[in-house]
Enzyme design. Structure first.
Site, mmCIF file in Angstrom:
data_model
loop_
_atom_site.group_PDB
_atom_site.id
_atom_site.type_symbol
_atom_site.label_atom_id
_atom_site.label_comp_id
_atom_site.label_asym_id
_atom_site.label_seq_id
_atom_site.Cartn_x
_atom_site.Cartn_y
_atom_site.Cartn_z
ATOM 1 N N ASP A 29 0.865 -1.188 0.000
ATOM 2 C CA ASP A 29 0.000 0.000 0.000
ATOM 3 C C ASP A 29 0.896 1.229 0.000
ATOM 4 O OD1 ASP A 29 -2.239 1.905 0.599
ATOM 5 O OD2 ASP A 29 -3.345 0.056 0.959
ATOM 6 N N ASP A 30 0.353 2.376 0.402
ATOM 7 C CA ASP A 30 1.134 3.601 0.349
ATOM 8 C C ASP A 30 2.441 3.463 1.121
ATOM 9 O OD1 ASP A 30 -0.756 5.104 -1.141
ATOM 10 O OD2 ASP A 30 -1.917 5.451 0.677
ATOM 11 N N ARG B 138 1.336 10.611 -5.910
ATOM 12 C CA ARG B 138 -0.120 10.710 -5.999
ATOM 13 C C ARG B 138 -0.675 11.747 -5.033
ATOM 14 N NH1 ARG B 138 -4.071 5.557 -4.843
ATOM 15 N NH2 ARG B 138 -2.762 5.433 -2.974
ATOM 16 N N LYS C 5 -4.686 12.522 -3.878
ATOM 17 C CA LYS C 5 -6.082 12.135 -4.075
ATOM 18 C C LYS C 5 -6.953 12.822 -3.028
ATOM 19 C CE LYS C 5 -5.465 7.778 -1.521
ATOM 20 N NZ LYS C 5 -5.787 6.330 -1.457
#
Length: 369
Positions: free
Chosen positions: A208-209, A263, A265
């Site tokens: 994941d991140d 990213r 978001k």
């Protein structure tokens, strides 16, 4: 907006300022320091305030329990020795909780904090299946330092940061065993409601991140190596009690074998602000989804494809973000709401190897997909 040179200076100054801001220790204080070596979680939790020098040696934490080091005395040093492990039970966690002011958390050579994650991994992470505990709450760990920890196999998210003036240096989070064994939502660092956080020299291998900043100000990430996950992320921003991200720098880092490179978001139909974010000298490779992605349509874990403009994004700088994505990935994807992405500066951006998006919308001036 500051120049790259000033960003570098500010970042370095920030780290040194946090260290220098710690109160000086008088000679008489050393006479008052006491050392305790704990070999069980119960000992540590019950007697943690009787010592200012705590050694945790080869502890096995019982199932369903937190290794509780909350509210330590100011100036306490915590050292992990040998292997610290956690036994299996479905629960929310955390497995480790440390808080206090002017705390130093470190380890001896060869020590490992083993979250035993394979017992929980089922491919669903925090989205279903087994109830999985988060690993480490660094909450209210203010004016403190976490240094050199070697962490492996966390059930889900590794380090949750909600603190002020915290330095995290040379920490390794290795969840690579989860690549083929159902590891999911194993974020490296989740940061929220924090100010003046400095993370340097981190190595994160996960699913994941690498870093996810959901809210906070004055956050600096440098010299990181990220692989296997979702990249360097702002957000998702929106839908929380604190929905502001300001003055964030990611610099001199690599992202490889990940879904995304960098990213931002934001949550669909929410409110908030993302301001003054710099990605500088970031090298990406083997990216499967997006090299650079900024989208304002996040909802319930999935994009809607319809951006909203309630969370504004301004002052974004992409400086020397370079590298490649896989052939079926997208180089750059920007999906902004009407008028909500402003004051972007891109210099030296060179992301290649994949497709050009035809779905970009409301691009800020000077930016192209």
């Amino acid at each position: 907006m500051p120049s790259l040179k000033s960003s570098l200076i500010c970042g370095a100054t920030l780290a040194s300022a946090l260290v220098s801001a710690a109160p000086a220790t008088r000679a008489s204080d050393f006479d008052k320091r006491s050392t305790c070596t704990f070999t069980s979680a119960a000992q540590a939790s019950e007697s943690k305030t009787s010592c200012t020098d705590i050694v945790l040696k080869d502890i096995t934490v019982p199932a369903g329990e937190t290794l509780n080091l909350k509210d330590l005395k100011s100036g306490t040093k915590v050292t992990f020795e040998g292997t610290t492990t956690w036994e299996y039970e479905e629960w929310d966690g955390p497995l480790l909780y440390i808080s206090g002011k002017d705390i130093t958390v470190t380890q001896s050579s060869g020590a490992v904090l083993d979250g035993n994650g394979a017992k929980w991994w089922d491919g669903e992470g925090s989205n279903g299946g087994k109830t999985k505990p988060k690993f480490f709450y660094a909450h209210d760990l203010d004016n403190s330092v976490i240094s050199g920890l070697q962490i492996k196999n966390t059930p889900v998210q590794a380090i949750s940061v909600e603190s002020d003036n915290l330095i995290i240096e040379n920490v390794t989070i290795d969840n690579s065993d989860g690549d083929d064994n159902g590891g999911h939502n194993t974020d490296g660092f989740d940061i929220g409601e924090s100010t003046y956080i400095t993370i340097t020299g981190a190595t994160v291998k996960n699913q994941d991140d690498c870093v996810a900043i959901n809210s906070g100000e004055n956050i600096y990430f440098s010299g990181g190596t990220c692989s296997g996950g979702h990249g360097l992320s702002i957000g998702s921003v929106g839908g929380r009690s604190d929905n502001t991200v300001k003055n964030v720098t990611f610099i001199d880092s690599t992202v490889t074998k990940s879904e995304n490179g960098v990213r931002i978001k934001t949550v669909y139909d929410a409110t908030g602000e993302v301001e003054d974010v710099t990605f500088s000298n970031i090298v990406i490779s083997d990216i499967t989804d997006y090299g650079i992605v900024i989208e304002q349509d996040y909802e319930n874990g999935s994009p809607t494809g319809d951006p909203s403009n309630g969370v504004t994004i301004s002052g974004v700088k992409m400086e020397k973000v370079t590298g490649s994505v896989e052939s079926d990935a997208t180089d750059i994807y920007i999906l902004c709401g009407s008028g909500s992405c402003t004051d972007f500066t891109w210099t030296g951006v060179d992301v290649t190897g994949g497709k050009t998006s035809s779905k970009c919308k409301n691009l800020p001036s000077g930016v192209s997909c």
